[in-house]
Design a protein around this motif. Structure first.
Motif, PDB file in Angstrom:
ATOM      1  N   PHE A  93      -9.734   4.316   0.874  1.00  0.00           N
ATOM      2  CA  PHE A  93      -8.436   3.861   1.552  1.00  0.00           C
ATOM      3  C   PHE A  93      -8.450   3.873   2.992  1.00  0.00           C
ATOM      4  N   ASP A  94      -9.520   4.914   3.481  1.00  0.00           N
ATOM      5  CA  ASP A  94      -9.831   5.015   5.048  1.00  0.00           C
ATOM      6  C   ASP A  94     -10.655   3.749   5.336  1.00  0.00           C
ATOM      7  N   THR A  95     -11.688   3.414   4.545  1.00  0.00           N
ATOM      8  CA  THR A  95     -12.757   2.404   5.037  1.00  0.00           C
ATOM      9  C   THR A  95     -11.715   1.161   4.600  1.00  0.00           C
ATOM     10  N   TRP A  96     -10.932   0.809   4.101  1.00  0.00           N
ATOM     11  CA  TRP A  96     -10.121  -0.313   3.955  1.00  0.00           C
ATOM     12  C   TRP A  96      -9.170  -0.561   4.814  1.00  0.00           C
ATOM     13  N   GLY A  97      -8.692   0.537   5.358  1.00  0.00           N
ATOM     14  CA  GLY A  97      -7.627   0.640   6.427  1.00  0.00           C
ATOM     15  C   GLY A  97      -6.270   0.386   5.900  1.00  0.00           C
ATOM     16  N   LEU A  98      -5.999   1.066   4.720  1.00  0.00           N
ATOM     17  CA  LEU A  98      -4.780   0.897   4.270  1.00  0.00           C
ATOM     18  C   LEU A  98      -3.587   1.738   4.995  1.00  0.00           C
ATOM     19  N   THR A  99      -2.318   0.766   5.052  1.00  0.00           N
ATOM     20  CA  THR A  99      -1.275   1.797   5.801  1.00  0.00           C
ATOM     21  C   THR A  99      -0.821   2.831   4.668  1.00  0.00           C
ATOM     22  N   PRO A 100       0.005   3.610   5.152  1.00  0.00           N
ATOM     23  CA  PRO A 100       0.527   4.578   4.157  1.00  0.00           C
ATOM     24  C   PRO A 100       1.281   4.098   2.960  1.00  0.00           C
ATOM     25  N   ALA A 101       1.990   3.152   3.321  1.00  0.00           N
ATOM     26  CA  ALA A 101       2.664   2.144   1.982  1.00  0.00           C
ATOM     27  C   ALA A 101       1.811   1.646   0.960  1.00  0.00           C
ATOM     28  N   GLU A 102       0.788   1.108   1.621  1.00  0.00           N
ATOM     29  CA  GLU A 102      -0.298   0.599   0.985  1.00  0.00           C
ATOM     30  C   GLU A 102      -1.076   1.615  -0.308  1.00  0.00           C
ATOM     31  N   ARG A 103      -1.270   2.793   0.387  1.00  0.00           N
ATOM     32  CA  ARG A 103      -1.922   3.778  -0.088  1.00  0.00           C
ATOM     33  C   ARG A 103      -1.108   4.205  -1.384  1.00  0.00           C
ATOM     34  N   ASP A 104       0.154   4.553  -1.024  1.00  0.00           N
ATOM     35  CA  ASP A 104       1.106   4.907  -2.251  1.00  0.00           C
ATOM     36  C   ASP A 104       0.996   3.820  -3.362  1.00  0.00           C
ATOM     37  N   VAL A 105       1.142   2.580  -2.945  1.00  0.00           N
ATOM     38  CA  VAL A 105       1.225   1.461  -4.136  1.00  0.00           C
ATOM     39  C   VAL A 105      -0.385   1.421  -4.595  1.00  0.00           C
ATOM     40  N   ALA A 106      -1.234   1.416  -3.957  1.00  0.00           N
ATOM     41  CA  ALA A 106      -2.775   1.579  -4.438  1.00  0.00           C
ATOM     42  C   ALA A 106      -2.846   3.021  -5.614  1.00  0.00           C
ATOM     43  N   LEU A 107      -2.294   3.965  -5.180  1.00  0.00           N
ATOM     44  CA  LEU A 107      -2.481   5.124  -6.092  1.00  0.00           C
ATOM     45  C   LEU A 107      -1.558   5.239  -7.241  1.00  0.00           C
ATOM     46  N   PHE A 108      -0.544   4.567  -7.037  1.00  0.00           N
ATOM     47  CA  PHE A 108       0.462   4.138  -8.248  1.00  0.00           C
ATOM     48  C   PHE A 108      -0.358   3.381  -9.141  1.00  0.00           C
ATOM     49  N   SER A 109      -0.926   2.187  -8.738  1.00  0.00           N
ATOM     50  CA  SER A 109      -1.327   0.903  -9.478  1.00  0.00           C
ATOM     51  C   SER A 109      -2.558   1.637 -10.021  1.00  0.00           C
ATOM     52  N   ILE A 110      -3.510   2.404  -9.442  1.00  0.00           N
ATOM     53  CA  ILE A 110      -4.546   3.068 -10.124  1.00  0.00           C
ATOM     54  C   ILE A 110      -4.257   4.048 -11.441  1.00  0.00           C
ATOM     55  N   LYS A 111      -2.999   4.612 -11.069  1.00  0.00           N
ATOM     56  CA  LYS A 111      -2.407   5.318 -12.300  1.00  0.00           C
ATOM     57  C   LYS A 111      -1.872   4.622 -13.246  1.00  0.00           C
ATOM     58  N   GLY A 112      -1.599   3.307 -13.143  1.00  0.00           N
ATOM     59  CA  GLY A 112      -1.189   2.317 -14.347  1.00  0.00           C
ATOM     60  C   GLY A 112       0.166   2.089 -14.182  1.00  0.00           C
ATOM     61  N   LEU A 113       0.928   2.485 -13.155  1.00  0.00           N
ATOM     62  CA  LEU A 113       2.500   1.905 -13.106  1.00  0.00           C
ATOM     63  C   LEU A 113       2.417   0.581 -12.818  1.00  0.00           C
ATOM     64  N   SER A 114       3.544  -0.103 -13.700  1.00  0.00           N
ATOM     65  CA  SER A 114       3.892  -1.268 -13.291  1.00  0.00           C
ATOM     66  C   SER A 114       4.516  -1.665 -11.848  1.00  0.00           C
ATOM     67  N   ILE A 118       6.779   0.830  -9.721  1.00  0.00           N
ATOM     68  CA  ILE A 118       6.365   1.207  -8.375  1.00  0.00           C
ATOM     69  C   ILE A 118       7.423   0.984  -7.348  1.00  0.00           C
ATOM     70  N   ALA A 119       8.219  -0.229  -7.554  1.00  0.00           N
ATOM     71  CA  ALA A 119       9.232  -0.607  -6.619  1.00  0.00           C
ATOM     72  C   ALA A 119      10.152   0.566  -6.775  1.00  0.00           C
ATOM     73  N   ALA A 120      10.492   0.749  -8.063  1.00  0.00           N
ATOM     74  CA  ALA A 120      11.698   1.794  -8.212  1.00  0.00           C
ATOM     75  C   ALA A 120      11.408   3.134  -7.659  1.00  0.00           C
ATOM     76  N   LEU A 121      10.118   3.600  -7.428  1.00  0.00           N
ATOM     77  CA  LEU A 121       9.597   4.807  -7.115  1.00  0.00           C
ATOM     78  C   LEU A 121       9.785   5.055  -5.479  1.00  0.00           C
ATOM     79  N   ARG A 122       9.533   3.710  -5.130  1.00  0.00           N
ATOM     80  CA  ARG A 122       9.147   3.666  -3.780  1.00  0.00           C
ATOM     81  C   ARG A 122      10.582   3.068  -3.036  1.00  0.00           C
ATOM     82  N   GLN A 123      11.544   2.715  -3.716  1.00  0.00           N
ATOM     83  CA  GLN A 123      12.778   2.214  -3.438  1.00  0.00           C
ATOM     84  C   GLN A 123      12.731   1.086  -2.670  1.00  0.00           C
ATOM     85  N   THR A 124      11.964   0.181  -3.015  1.00  0.00           N
ATOM     86  CA  THR A 124      11.582  -1.290  -2.492  1.00  0.00           C
ATOM     87  C   THR A 124      11.759  -2.245  -3.527  1.00  0.00           C
TER      88      THR A 124
END
Length: 178
Positions: A93-114, A118-124
């Motif tokens: 995540f550091d190497t790619w320069g992900l923003t905090p929001a992108e880090r959350d989305v990436a982590l949830f994606s890796i965990k397998g959430l749809s 992810i939108a519901a969890l992040r309220q977006t």
């Protein structure tokens, strides 16, 4: 997993020893006639049966201790792998320069959430999550969630001395032949 012959033999001895005591009890309770044997031989048979059962208990205890030790080592390995995975995530995540929001989305994606989860969890909105996912894929040099996950699996395999797919992020995905 094959059972070692000594353990199988010990199990058979335990069954025979238990059979001796059950037979002795059945003869006494049911008043069955049994061929008379000397009391010394009878005592020796019972002592042998008791020793066989005691030996079985001791071996079972040793095997249980070994099993618990293996389980603890496996749990420790899993804990270390889990910590290593979290470290690999943060480094990538550091190497790619992900923003905090992108880090959350990436982590949830890796965990397998749809995307909707992810939108519901992040309220977006789902559209925001989809845009963030596309930004993550672009920064990581991949085109899908599966490829994103494979980057981390490859890193973990390499860290543990297992062969991985080096340079996966730079490679083009395999083309389907017609």
């Amino acid at each position: 997993m094959k059972r070692p012959l000594p353990h199988i033999l010990l199990f058979a001895v335990q069954i025979a020893c238990a059979g001796v005591f059950l037979y002795d009890i059945a003869v006494t309770l049911l008043g069955l006639r049994a061929a008379p044997i000397s009391w010394q031989l009878h005592e020796m048979i019972e002592i042998g049966a008791a020793v066989g059962l005691l030996l079985g208990v001791l071996v079972t205890g040793a095997l249980l201790r070994q099993s618990i030790g293996r389980q603890q080592r496996a749990e420790e390995g899993l804990r270390l792998a889990s910590g290593a995975f979290a470290q690999v995530l943060e480094e990538r995540f550091d190497t790619w320069g992900l923003t905090p929001a992108e880090r959350d989305v990436a982590l949830f994606s890796i965990k397998g959430l749809s995307l909707s989860d992810i939108a519901a969890l992040r309220q977006t909105s789902e559209g925001t999550v989809k845009a963030q996912s596309n930004a993550i894929y672009r920064k990581a040099g991949v085109s899908s969630r599966a490829q994103l996950l494979s980057l981390f699996i490859d890193d973990l395999m390499e860290d543990n001395g297992l062969p991985g797919l080096e340079g996966n992020a730079e490679q083009e995905p395999p083309k389907k032949s017609a």
